[in-house]
Structure formats: structure tokens, C-alpha cells
Design a protein around this motif. Structure first.
Motif, PDB file in Angstrom:
ATOM      1  N   GLU A  75       0.829  -1.207   0.000  1.00 20.39           N
ATOM      2  CA  GLU A  75       0.000   0.000   0.000  1.00 20.39           C
ATOM      3  C   GLU A  75       0.863   1.256   0.000  1.00 20.39           C
ATOM      4  O   GLU A  75       0.542   2.241  -0.678  1.00 20.39           O
ATOM      5  CB  GLU A  75      -0.937  -0.017   1.209  1.00 20.39           C
ATOM      6  CG  GLU A  75      -2.032  -1.069   1.109  1.00 20.39           C
ATOM      7  CD  GLU A  75      -2.766  -1.291   2.418  1.00 20.39           C
ATOM      8  OE1 GLU A  75      -3.928  -1.722   2.371  1.00 20.39           O
ATOM      9  OE2 GLU A  75      -2.177  -1.032   3.497  1.00 20.39           O
ATOM     10  N   MET A  76       1.949   1.228   0.743  1.00 18.33           N
ATOM     11  CA  MET A  76       2.856   2.385   0.745  1.00 18.33           C
ATOM     12  C   MET A  76       3.505   2.555  -0.618  1.00 18.33           C
ATOM     13  O   MET A  76       3.665   3.681  -1.108  1.00 18.33           O
ATOM     14  CB  MET A  76       3.921   2.231   1.833  1.00 18.33           C
ATOM     15  CG  MET A  76       3.397   2.443   3.236  1.00 18.33           C
ATOM     16  SD  MET A  76       4.713   2.608   4.486  1.00 18.33           S
ATOM     17  CE  MET A  76       5.165   0.892   4.708  1.00 18.33           C
ATOM     18  N   ALA A  77       3.876   1.449  -1.241  1.00 19.13           N
ATOM     19  CA  ALA A  77       4.501   1.525  -2.565  1.00 19.13           C
ATOM     20  C   ALA A  77       3.541   2.161  -3.569  1.00 19.13           C
ATOM     21  O   ALA A  77       3.948   3.013  -4.376  1.00 19.13           O
ATOM     22  CB  ALA A  77       4.902   0.126  -3.025  1.00 19.13           C
ATOM     23  N   ALA A  78       2.270   1.776  -3.513  1.00 21.11           N
ATOM     24  CA  ALA A  78       1.287   2.357  -4.425  1.00 21.11           C
ATOM     25  C   ALA A  78       1.092   3.840  -4.139  1.00 21.11           C
ATOM     26  O   ALA A  78       0.988   4.654  -5.075  1.00 21.11           O
ATOM     27  CB  ALA A  78      -0.044   1.618  -4.288  1.00 21.11           C
ATOM     28  N   ARG A  79       1.062   4.204  -2.864  1.00 18.72           N
ATOM     29  CA  ARG A  79       0.856   5.603  -2.497  1.00 18.72           C
ATOM     30  C   ARG A  79       2.041   6.475  -2.920  1.00 18.72           C
ATOM     31  O   ARG A  79       1.860   7.617  -3.374  1.00 18.72           O
ATOM     32  CB  ARG A  79       0.648   5.701  -0.982  1.00 18.72           C
ATOM     33  CG  ARG A  79       0.366   7.109  -0.452  1.00 18.72           C
ATOM     34  CD  ARG A  79      -0.994   7.607  -0.909  1.00 18.72           C
ATOM     35  NE  ARG A  79      -2.071   6.733  -0.492  1.00 18.72           N
ATOM     36  CZ  ARG A  79      -2.706   6.858   0.684  1.00 18.72           C
ATOM     37  NH1 ARG A  79      -2.366   7.815   1.524  1.00 18.72           N
ATOM     38  NH2 ARG A  79      -3.684   6.029   0.987  1.00 18.72           N
ATOM     39  N   LEU A  80       3.249   5.934  -2.781  1.00 16.93           N
ATOM     40  CA  LEU A  80       4.458   6.711  -3.071  1.00 16.93           C
ATOM     41  C   LEU A  80       4.947   6.520  -4.508  1.00 16.93           C
ATOM     42  O   LEU A  80       5.916   7.169  -4.918  1.00 16.93           O
ATOM     43  CB  LEU A  80       5.570   6.319  -2.096  1.00 16.93           C
ATOM     44  CG  LEU A  80       5.273   6.581  -0.614  1.00 16.93           C
ATOM     45  CD1 LEU A  80       6.367   5.989   0.267  1.00 16.93           C
ATOM     46  CD2 LEU A  80       5.126   8.077  -0.345  1.00 16.93           C
TER      47      LEU A  80
END
Length: 217
Positions: A173-178
Motif C-alpha cells: 500500500e505504501m509503494a502504491a501511495r508513493l
């Protein structure tokens, strides 16, 4: 190899219930039980469990002191999953501060219990962002500030990752957000933990709240 678990709770019915749920899984084995935190150290040393499911309120040694003792005295300590009746108990917050990897409610469904054990065994932290926020708001002021995170030398991207960790986002989820790869996120998470001197994500998030870097509100 199955995930091995040590159950620590002063209520025999709780231990029996957890054992029944966990041993129904082909990849999990309960290797021992204890009725008090005072018995944890010798059992951990002899049984070498992957995970300790630890009650927080016990008569002789509570789960907070037992957690501290395990992490302080045992080489390559197991992962510790706090098992509690009340998620907003100060004991839970103190156990997380002491180094527990997450907490599990005694009323959790069997599938949630199994998922929690597998998750912490894999090295992840079991975070409930809303509960941690409430715990930090209620009990964080009882402790001296952990210092300014600016002194830890986090980069701007690492600071962003810490904020997202506090919201409970997974690496994916962090990878998608960033808009970066998951391996990049893992590297940032590792850097954050190292700079904060945190054992895992739970410790990093609590430090973020107590330093004022992230606010409970």
C-alpha cells in the motif's frame, strides 16, 4: 517447518481455546503453555518458540515485565503477541512500548487469531492504527518524550514512510501511495527502524507519537 507457539495466560480456558484454534492449522504447532509470566524465560530458552502469545494481566509477573525480560535476556528472542481482553488497556500500551510486536483481542475470531500468529512469525508487526492512536492519546503523556525525530536524521521520503506506517499501511500500500516499488519501501522501512533504534514497526510508530512527529488526533 511449522510456526511454533508458546501460550502464556493464567486462565486455562483461554489457553485451551487458543490451542484448539492454532493446532487445527497444519502449519502451526503449540509447543508449550505457562500460567504466568514468571515461567516464560526458561520455557522460551528450552522450547525456542517462534511466537509467544502473552496475556498482559497475570498474578506474579505480568506480560509487560515478561516481554522486557525475554527481549533483554534471550538471544534471538521470539516474536511476542500480546493477548488482551481490552484493547485500550494501559497494559497493552506498556507492552507495546516494552517491545511486543502487536496485540490480539481474546474475543477475536479463529481466523484472526491464526492470521495474527502467522503475521508476527513472518517478522511483521500487528498494528491496529486506530487503537494505537487512542492508546497514544490516552497514555503517551505518562512517559517522557522520546526526543525529536528530526535528530534521527530521517530523509523526507523516510519521514513520509513513517507517517504511512503510523496509518497502518502495508508495504504494498505504501509503494502504491508513493509510486515506488515494494523493495524500495522495504529499504526505507529498514532505514527508519535503524535510525530510530526501533525493533519493529510498532516501536517506530509509538516513538513517532510520543515525539509529537505524528499526532494521535
Amino acid at each position: 517447518m511449522p510456526v511454533t507457539v508458546l501460550l502464556v495466560d493464567d486462565e486455562p480456558l483461554v489457553r485451551a481455546g487458543l490451542r484448539a484454534v492454532l493446532e487445527a492449522q497444519p502449519d502451526i504447532e503449540v509447543v508449550g503453555e505457562a500460567a504466568d509470566g514468571a515461567a516464560v524465560i526458561p520455557l522460551v530458552r528450552s522450547l525456542r518458540p517462534d511466537v509467544v502469545a502473552m496475556d498482559v494481566r497475570m498474578p506474579l509477573m505480568d506480560g509487560i515485565e515478561a516481554t522486557r525480560a525475554v527481549l533483554r535476556t534471550v538471544d534471538a528472542p521470539p516474536r511476542i503477541l500480546v493477548v488482551t481482553t481490552f484493547e485500550e488497556d494501559e497494559y497493552v500500551y506498556e507492552a507495546l512500548r516494552a517491545g511486543a510486536d502487536g496485540f490480539l483481542l481474546k474475543r477475536a475470531r479463529p481466523a484472526e487469531i491464526v492470521h495474527a500468529v502467522r503475521l508476527v512469525a513472518e517478522g511483521e508487526s500487528l498494528l491496529f492504527p486506530a487503537s494505537v492512536r487512542r492508546l497514544a492519546a490516552r497514555y503517551g503523556d505518562n512517559h517522557p518524550p522520546r526526543g525529536r525525530l528530526s535528530e534521527a536524521g530521517l530523509t523526507e521520503r523516510e519521514a513520509d514512510v513513517l507517517r504511512l506506517m503510523a496509518r497502518g499501511l502495508s508495504n504494498a500500500e505504501m509503494a502504491a501511495r508513493l509510486v515506488v516499488g515494494t523493495e524500495t519501501v522495504k529499504s526505507h522501512v529498514s532505514a527508519v527502524l535503524a535510525k530510530l533504534g526501533a525493533r519493529d514497526r510498532t516501536q517506530a510508530v509509538i516513538a513517532a507519537y510520543e515525539s509529537g512527529f505524528v499526532t494521535p488526533g
